[in-house]
Design an enzyme around this catalytic site. Structure first.
Site, PDB file in Angstrom:
ATOM      1  NE  ARG A  94       1.673  -5.601  11.852  1.00  0.00           N
ATOM      2  CZ  ARG A  94       2.810  -5.579  11.152  1.00  0.00           C
ATOM      3  NH1 ARG A  94       3.808  -6.393  11.465  1.00  0.00           N
ATOM      4  NH2 ARG A  94       2.934  -4.748  10.140  1.00  0.00           N
ATOM      5  NE  ARG A 124       9.615  -3.101  10.133  1.00  0.00           N
ATOM      6  CZ  ARG A 124       8.777  -2.395   9.377  1.00  0.00           C
ATOM      7  NH1 ARG A 124       8.942  -1.088   9.239  1.00  0.00           N
ATOM      8  NH2 ARG A 124       7.769  -2.977   8.768  1.00  0.00           N
ATOM      9  NE  ARG A 137       7.977  -5.762   6.531  1.00  0.00           N
ATOM     10  CZ  ARG A 137       6.825  -5.109   6.697  1.00  0.00           C
ATOM     11  NH1 ARG A 137       6.350  -4.352   5.721  1.00  0.00           N
ATOM     12  NH2 ARG A 137       6.172  -5.207   7.840  1.00  0.00           N
ATOM     13  NE  ARG A 145      -5.411   1.800  10.438  1.00  0.00           N
ATOM     14  CZ  ARG A 145      -4.815   2.977  10.455  1.00  0.00           C
ATOM     15  NH1 ARG A 145      -5.354   3.961  11.152  1.00  0.00           N
ATOM     16  NH2 ARG A 145      -3.694   3.180   9.792  1.00  0.00           N
ATOM     17  CE  LYS A 195      -2.471   0.649   3.694  1.00  0.00           C
ATOM     18  NZ  LYS A 195      -1.825   1.837   4.317  1.00  0.00           N
TER      19      LYS A 195
END
Length: 543
Positions: free
Chosen positions: A186, A175, A146, A111, A35
């Site tokens: 999530r 991370r 990532r 959201r 996104k």
């Protein structure tokens, strides 16, 4: 005969989104859906003001504004910032001159249903709601793989985007949020939020396959937004204030699709090729969306005058043209399609089939199926029954299956769908209500089971014109539903210039009853149960 007087149509007040009006876009996507990348490309190409709630919060807190200080209190306490504070920030940013002049891209907001409803009440509505759709396993892989360069802040991926040098590779870190467990959590939160706001934006939502290269994804988004600017995608709005019709009705929402609105003068037959193609395309899009979403038991009910062979048998040719267009479209996607026509039922003197289907298979056999030999390879003609299902078939299109007096098609249909398993079975203009046999057998034995089975098919397209009781003229209005959108009720209005238009009256989450339709036309709510009456009372059997 009354069953033939309701025809599907749909009309609206059209408000164009022209190049003189700035684009208003919402975009949503799960973590790692790409996104952020697409937002950058959209802003660069269309010059929209990019609005992210995260950026807004940080800016307001840094500037120590009144809203920022309130938000900071919650953030310091480890609590979520309340909806009213975030909404206030968003609407304040949207009210600035640059957003009004250039248009805006609202990133990842709203959201929740409460946030979406708050924006609706404040008349903050996008032209289009873009959703990047990526399979969970791909999203998890993207996140878990990532790596962050703590010195530059640049993001890499161990497989998809490795670091340029061994030196950079040595200092990369994972991370804290990019562990598999946290990513799945999530994703669950994102899905719940996305489902909650779907009802608000379903009419203007377009899903884009995000599991492609960023260039391909942006090409699709660019084409879509350009269509909006060129007025090829219409915004369907109503400024009427009409009381709700029934418990599942709502006021007409902003509505958008690649649908252009109802053609006029539908009582003039034969219809022009333009009008026929218009409806063929409308049905095709709804059917494709349903199949692409994994729906497997579908029905299409479209009864414009030229697609109802019960009125005149010659119209079966127009219905066959619709069948051909749907079949060829699926064949173009590489699917093997079996087009099935009901055969004779019974034996000897009891042998027969519905009159409207007489000769249909011959018509299909002799039709032009294209120059590349689709018929016989990707498309085959068969009959309705378990024996027609083979392993190589991907999609089954059933031509107007219906009960004949003394014979019931349900058993053959049921056996066929069981054999088809998870493959799509699409009924085109089915007539599956029980008809009385000479012995009354159809009326008594297993009737509940037959009706239950008939109701198991999900409507993916419904279109019916509405006439005044006992007439075929004038057209009073129309009812239309195109998957995955709501049923929409329209009223036909004569114009002083001698033309006509269709104005939306109400929307329904499920097919409205006759009383719902009556109340919407009369502009009043219902008070308790009441016997069907009014304009459409004689049409109860079709609803």
């Amino acid at each position: 005969m009354s069953a033939f007087f309701l025809w599907g149509l749909q009309g609206i007040l059209r408000v164009s989104c022209s190049t003189s009006e700035p684009l208003k876009v919402m975009i949503s996507g799960a973590p790692a859906s790409g996104k952020g990348t697409q937002c950058e490309l959209i802003v660069k190409k269309f010059g929209l003001v990019h609005i992210s709630t995260g950026d807004l919060l940080r800016a307001e807190v840094s500037a120590e504004t009144e809203i920022g200080n309130k938000a900071k209190e919650f953030m310091n306490a480890g609590r979520l910032v309340p909806d009213e504070i975030v909404t206030a920030m968003v609407t304040a940013r949207l009210s600035l001159q640059d957003a009004k002049e250039k248009g805006w891209l609202l990133d990842g907001y709203p959201r929740s249903s409460a946030q979406a409803e708050s924006l609706e009440k404040l008349n903050v509505r996008p032209d289009i709601y873009v959703v990047l759709d990526v399979p969970d396993e791909i999203l998890i892989n993207r996140c878990v793989g990532r790596r962050l360069d703590p010195e530059t802040g640049k993001i890499y991926h161990v497989k998809n985007f490795p670091p340029e040098t061994e030196e950079i590779k040595a200092r990369l870190v994972t991370r804290p949020d990019d562990t598999e467990g946290k990513v799945k959590a999530r994703l669950d939160i994102y899905k719940k939020n996305a489902d909650a706001i779907l009802s608000t934006y379903s009419k203007i939502m377009v899903k884009i396959d995000g599991n492609q290269s960023k260039e391909v994804v942006f090409k699709e988004i660019y084409s879509l937004l350009s269509q909006v600017q060129r007025d090829e995608v219409k915004l369907l709005k109503s400024e009427n204030s009409v009381p709700e019709s029934g418990s599942h009705s709502s006021r007409a929402p902003v509505s958008q699709d690649k649908w252009r609105g109802i053609p006029t003068r539908l009582n003039n037959i034969p219809h022009s090729r333009e009008i026929r193609n218009y409806f063929y395309d409308d049905v095709l899009q709804a059917t494709q969306r349903s199949v692409n979403d994994g729906r497997t038991r579908l029905r299409v009910d479209i009864n414009i005058p030229e697609l109802n062979p019960e009125m005149d048998v010659y119209r079966i040719g127009t219905l066959m043209e619709l069948i051909r267009i749907i079949a060829l479209a699926f064949a173009d996607d590489g699917k093997r399609v079996k087009v099935c026509v009901q055969g004779s039922m019974g034996e000897g003197a009891l042998s027969g089939m519905p009159l409207q289907l007489a000769g249909t298979r011959k018509i299909l056999e002799f039709m032009d199926w294209g120059d590349y030999g689709a018929k016989g390879t990707f498309i085959k003609i068969g009959s309705i029954g378990e024996q027609e299902v083979s392993e190589e078939d991907d999609v089954f299109i059933l031509v107007a299956p219906q009960n004949a007096v003394g014979n019931c098609i349900i058993d053959d249909l049921k056996a066929m769908t069981v054999a088809a398993g998870s493959r799509p079975v699409i009924l085109i203009n089915p007539k599956l209500k029980d008809l009385p046999g000479s012995s009354g057998v159809m009326q008594t034995m297993g009737r509940d089971k037959r009706l239950e089975y008939a109701a198991s098919f999900e409507s993916c397209y419904f279109f019916r014109l509405l006439y005044f009781a006992g007439t075929q003229y004038p057209i009073m209005g129309a009812l239309r539903m195109s998957y995955p959108y709501r049923y929409e009720l329209y009223k036909r209005v004569d114009q002083p210039s001698g033309t006509e238009k269709y104005v939306i009256l109400s929307t329904f989450s499920e097919k409205p009853s006759i009383d719902d339709v009556n109340d919407a036309f009369m502009g009043k709510p219902r008070n308790g149960a009441k016997k069907a009456s009014g304009f459409w009372g004689f049409l109860s059997s079709v609803f």
